[in-house]
Design an enzyme around this catalytic site. Structure first.
Site, PDB file in Angstrom:
ATOM      1  CD1 TRP A 103      -2.214  -2.286   2.062  1.00 52.65           C
ATOM      2  CD2 TRP A 103      -2.798  -1.455   0.056  1.00 52.65           C
ATOM      3  NE1 TRP A 103      -3.039  -3.068   1.377  1.00 52.65           N
ATOM      4  CE2 TRP A 103      -3.529  -2.718   0.377  1.00 52.65           C
ATOM      5  CE3 TRP A 103      -3.212  -0.952  -1.226  1.00 52.65           C
ATOM      6  CZ2 TRP A 103      -4.439  -3.298  -0.305  1.00 52.65           C
ATOM      7  CZ3 TRP A 103      -4.359  -1.330  -1.938  1.00 52.65           C
ATOM      8  CH2 TRP A 103      -4.782  -2.569  -1.630  1.00 52.65           C
ATOM      9  CG  ASP A 171      -3.166   4.147   4.079  1.00 50.11           C
ATOM     10  OD1 ASP A 171      -4.054   4.016   4.694  1.00 50.11           O
ATOM     11  OD2 ASP A 171      -2.736   3.465   3.115  1.00 50.11           O
ATOM     12  CE  LYS A 195      -8.443  -3.131   3.982  1.00 51.80           C
ATOM     13  NZ  LYS A 195      -7.522  -2.353   3.420  1.00 51.80           N
TER      14      LYS A 195
END
Ligand SMILES: *Cc1c(COP(=O)(O)O)cnc(C)c1O
Length: 368
Positions: A103, A171, A195
């Protein structure tokens, strides 16, 4: 449904039962209006009130100061990977990016389209099994970008690095509200909701007010954070239902005592599972101990006990063994292999205990 299921999926992932029940009920009748939340105008008062309440819940839970705006957007965290540099990074400016996982590397790839990117560290060669905290930062970076928790590899920043210049951007997709953070330490915090705080369909961006409007480029209206701030998240039709699932998840978190309480529970759950892995002969965790995530726990078979030839067959046997006990979605990410247990906020301690018992029983079954 037969017996109790514990869902260890990395995302979309487990949500509080109470939030799911309330969100389901709202699909039939929202706020005693007789109208489904799915069919209600985003310009209506009940939806406007719900958005304001959701923002307030988030401010209360995270202690977000007044000089930060909150933006709810669709498009996923992957869209924010490009919106962040598009809105913050000047064409001739530099941003530092810590490459701690896939990511993180996707985020820095997007940033390269808008300005200069300095890769401050990378643990790619070690399949990102640890975080290199020895960052090589530039002298004049606009911001330092990190990924708070590396969902795939199960590593997490346990203390946040201080940028040499500029501000910190994070993030936080997979550890939003999992632990206490000081929002003022960041210029921007962002992430996808699916998530830890809602279903897929919405992202959350928390942006310090003074950081926008500094880049000299044309930003398409929809991709400009300021558009959504000015329109109070109602510039166009927002992902209302996903925001409502977030509202109910945040309400649940407030009801159980907030971030301090969930952090303590999360640390207990993680300690329980890592303790079992460390004591196990057949299973081993893959992440460096000092960087172990309290959210995602990848593990594999011990190579000294399970030969490479036997690995795949035994892995399938373990996943079936776990599934028969209601423990689901434990397959690891393809890049790490093996297994991964995601133990987000809504995973109860009983679920982790059931997994620990399962690991022990499987070991006995195989090793006798
Ligand atoms: C899942 C994940 C993403 C990607 O989210 P999408 O909403 O699918 O784009 C980004 N960053 C982290 C840390 C993630 O866990």
């Amino acid at each position: 449904m037969a017996n109790k299921v514990y869902n260890f999926s990395a995302g979309p992932s487990v949500l509080p039962e109470q939030a799911l029940k309330e969100a389901s009920a709202a699909c039939m009748d929202f706020a005693n209006s007789g109208i489904s939340i799915l069919s209600m105008s985003h310009r209506s008062k009940p939806i406007g009130d719900m958005f304001a309440e959701t923002e307030q819940f988030l401010r209360d839970l995270m202690g977000i100061p007044e000089n930060y705006d909150i933006v709810f957007l669709g498009g996923g965290c992957s869209l924010l990977f490009c919106m962040v540099p598009m809105n913050l990074l000047g064409q001739n400016a530099t941003a530092d990016y810590a490459d701690t996982g896939v990511w993180a590397s996707k985020a820095l790839k997007e940033a390269k389209q808008f300005g200069n990117v300095n890769v401050a560290c990378s643990t790619k060669a070690d399949v990102y099994n640890h975080i290199d905290k020895n960052l090589k930062m530039s002298d004049n970076a606009t911001y330092l970008h990190i990924t708070g928790n590396n969902t795939i590899y199960g590593t997490e920043w346990h203390s946040f690095p201080k940028p040499k210049s500029g501000y910190l951007v994070c993030d936080m997709s997979s550890d939003f509200l999992a632990r206490k953070v000081n929002v003022s330490d960041f210029g921007m915090i962002y992430g996808g909701a699916q998530k830890n705080i809602s279903c897929a369909g919405v992202t959350v961006s928390i942006i310090r007010k003074d950081l926008l409007g500094k880049v000299d480029r044309n930003i398409p209206t929809m991709l400009n954070f300021q558009t959504h701030i000015d329109a109070q998240n109602m510039f166009n039709t927002p992902p209302v239902f996903a925001v409502y699932v977030m509202n109910r998840t945040l309400k649940w978190l407030k009801d159980i005592g907030g971030v301090d309480v969930i952090e303590k529970i999360n640390r207990e759950k993680a300690a329980l599972l890592y303790g079992a892995l460390d004591a196990s002969k057949i299973f081993v965790g893959t992440a460096a101990k000092e960087d172990r995530s309290i959210m995602n726990v990848p593990f594999v078979f011990n190579k000294e006990i399970v030969s490479a030839e036997k690995n795949d067959e035994l892995a399938k046997e373990f996943l079936d063994f776990a599934k028969a006990r209601g423990l689901q979605q434990l397959k690891g990410h393809r890049s790490v292999g093996g297994f991964r247990a995601s133990i987000y906020n809504a995973m109860p301690k009983e679920g982790v205990q059931a997994l620990v018992d399962c690991l022990g029983d499987f070991e006995k079954k195989v090793l006798g």
